[in-house]
Design a protein around this motif. Sequence first.
Motif, PDB file in Angstrom:
ATOM      1  N   ALA A 271       0.851  -1.193   0.000  1.00 38.96           N
ATOM      2  CA  ALA A 271       0.000   0.000   0.000  1.00 38.96           C
ATOM      3  C   ALA A 271       0.883   1.238   0.000  1.00 38.96           C
ATOM      4  O   ALA A 271       2.039   1.201   0.435  1.00 38.96           O
ATOM      5  N   VAL A 272       0.324   2.349  -0.471  1.00 35.21           N
ATOM      6  CA  VAL A 272       1.042   3.623  -0.500  1.00 35.21           C
ATOM      7  C   VAL A 272       0.037   4.747  -0.293  1.00 35.21           C
ATOM      8  O   VAL A 272      -1.117   4.644  -0.699  1.00 35.21           O
ATOM      9  N   VAL A 273       0.477   5.819   0.390  1.00 36.35           N
ATOM     10  CA  VAL A 273      -0.379   6.967   0.643  1.00 36.35           C
ATOM     11  C   VAL A 273       0.471   8.225   0.537  1.00 36.35           C
ATOM     12  O   VAL A 273       1.707   8.172   0.689  1.00 36.35           O
ATOM     13  N   TYR A 274      -0.180   9.359   0.276  1.00 39.56           N
ATOM     14  CA  TYR A 274       0.527  10.642   0.236  1.00 39.56           C
ATOM     15  C   TYR A 274      -0.049  11.562   1.289  1.00 39.56           C
ATOM     16  O   TYR A 274      -1.268  11.744   1.382  1.00 39.56           O
ATOM     17  N   GLY A 275       0.832  12.135   2.102  1.00 40.62           N
ATOM     18  CA  GLY A 275       0.439  13.114   3.107  1.00 40.62           C
ATOM     19  C   GLY A 275       1.584  14.078   3.318  1.00 40.62           C
ATOM     20  O   GLY A 275       2.226  14.071   4.369  1.00 40.62           O
ATOM     21  N   GLY A 276       1.887  14.883   2.277  1.00 42.99           N
ATOM     22  CA  GLY A 276       3.064  15.734   2.308  1.00 42.99           C
ATOM     23  C   GLY A 276       4.315  15.012   1.866  1.00 42.99           C
ATOM     24  O   GLY A 276       5.312  15.626   1.477  1.00 42.99           O
ATOM     25  N   LYS A 277       4.275  13.698   1.908  1.00 47.32           N
ATOM     26  CA  LYS A 277       5.310  12.819   1.369  1.00 47.32           C
ATOM     27  C   LYS A 277       4.655  11.476   1.087  1.00 47.32           C
ATOM     28  O   LYS A 277       3.565  11.178   1.596  1.00 47.32           O
ATOM     29  N   PHE A 278       5.290  10.676   0.236  1.00 45.59           N
ATOM     30  CA  PHE A 278       4.804   9.323  -0.014  1.00 45.59           C
ATOM     31  C   PHE A 278       5.309   8.393   1.077  1.00 45.59           C
ATOM     32  O   PHE A 278       6.480   8.447   1.466  1.00 45.59           O
ATOM     33  N   VAL A 279       4.426   7.537   1.570  1.00 43.84           N
ATOM     34  CA  VAL A 279       4.803   6.472   2.496  1.00 43.84           C
ATOM     35  C   VAL A 279       4.234   5.175   1.954  1.00 43.84           C
ATOM     36  O   VAL A 279       3.032   5.085   1.664  1.00 43.84           O
ATOM     37  N   THR A 280       5.092   4.165   1.785  1.00 43.37           N
ATOM     38  CA  THR A 280       4.640   2.854   1.335  1.00 43.37           C
ATOM     39  C   THR A 280       5.050   1.813   2.359  1.00 43.37           C
ATOM     40  O   THR A 280       6.092   1.930   3.008  1.00 43.37           O
ATOM     41  N   VAL A 281       4.205   0.798   2.536  1.00 39.53           N
ATOM     42  CA  VAL A 281       4.453  -0.249   3.524  1.00 39.53           C
ATOM     43  C   VAL A 281       4.262  -1.606   2.873  1.00 39.53           C
ATOM     44  O   VAL A 281       3.607  -1.737   1.836  1.00 39.53           O
ATOM     45  N   GLY A 282       4.852  -2.641   3.524  1.00 42.32           N
ATOM     46  CA  GLY A 282       4.740  -3.964   2.943  1.00 42.32           C
ATOM     47  C   GLY A 282       5.101  -5.069   3.901  1.00 42.32           C
ATOM     48  O   GLY A 282       5.049  -4.907   5.130  1.00 42.32           O
ATOM     49  N   THR A 283       5.481  -6.206   3.337  1.00 42.25           N
ATOM     50  CA  THR A 283       5.769  -7.389   4.128  1.00 42.25           C
ATOM     51  C   THR A 283       7.061  -7.214   4.922  1.00 42.25           C
ATOM     52  O   THR A 283       7.900  -6.367   4.602  1.00 42.25           O
ATOM     53  N   LEU A 284       7.199  -8.030   5.968  1.00 47.13           N
ATOM     54  CA  LEU A 284       8.387  -8.038   6.827  1.00 47.13           C
ATOM     55  C   LEU A 284       8.680  -6.658   7.393  1.00 47.13           C
ATOM     56  O   LEU A 284       9.834  -6.270   7.561  1.00 47.13           O
ATOM     57  N   GLY A 285       7.620  -5.911   7.696  1.00 42.84           N
ATOM     58  CA  GLY A 285       7.771  -4.615   8.336  1.00 42.84           C
ATOM     59  C   GLY A 285       8.331  -3.518   7.468  1.00 42.84           C
ATOM     60  O   GLY A 285       8.774  -2.475   7.979  1.00 42.84           O
TER      61      GLY A 285
END
Length: 307
Positions: free
Chosen positions: A33-47
């Motif tokens: 998943a990825v979101v933008y809130g003044g910067k891009f943040v993406t998250v995934g498996t294994l933390g």
Amino acid sequence: MSSVTSKITLDLMPISWKVVPVPGIEGGNALRAVVYGGKFVTVGTLGTVMTSSEGLSWKCRSGTSNNFSGVAYGAGKFLAVGDRGMAGGSEGASPGVYGGMITDLSGAEGPWMAPHRLWSITFGENRFVAVGSEGTIMVSHAGNHWSKVDSGTREPLYGVAFGAGRFVAVGGKGTVLTSLDGITWTPCGSGTTENLYGITYGGGKFVAVGNNGTILLSSEGSAWVREESGTTVPLHAAAYGAGSWAVVGGSDSPNEGVILLSFDASQWEKAPIENNGSRPVAALWGVAYGSGHFIAVGDYGEVVIEE
């Protein structure tokens, strides 16, 4: 689609999308998943957690081995959801069940536990809403005290979005739920039994996507129309920005990603992806708009940017 409409759509479409190399990410880590809130943040498996101001250069970090599957921005914070491994009967989870976890990515608070794996999270009306397996819905007004509410379903809920003054959650077997406050939920007919994996709101429309190339369109989240996507691969996520929608997905075998674009959410075109001919782009799981362009993320740490 008429030839005139098709030509206009293709002329307006970006020349291509390009894979962005991300040094430091393990090849086996999938970005979910990825979101933008003044910067891009993406998250995934294994933390896996990665941040970028513009989507081209990324910083990688991880403080956990748990798997993240969703991320949202609101109230000045980024919150991620996922699983916390096989639960042993603690924190309200049954033995042998993957429990859920909500994490403040700043590390200032939490994490908070849920009885089942969580798949998606959104922010609206000054509250966060997270959804997951077994119909799980968790709600928080400030992102630091969470309550489980009754969804009325045991179907897994894979996606949730806020728009038009309401929350809409989607999930297994075409499940669609709507809520004005995130607490009381009402089931709605979607017209499909396909699993629905993602949903977004923008341009006055909800767009929900799912298995077998499913794309559903609604103005208020309760009455849905299926649109022709031109593909049969699973579609995992959707996003809106600058007057257009992007939908991403892909297949497992072969592992190959797809990006669809539309300027009206009804007529969709497959976007070309530039990857230097090394291999097909991996299946894509998340997409967001910010800093003037779309970013998509997926398996094997794949990051793709709209040119």
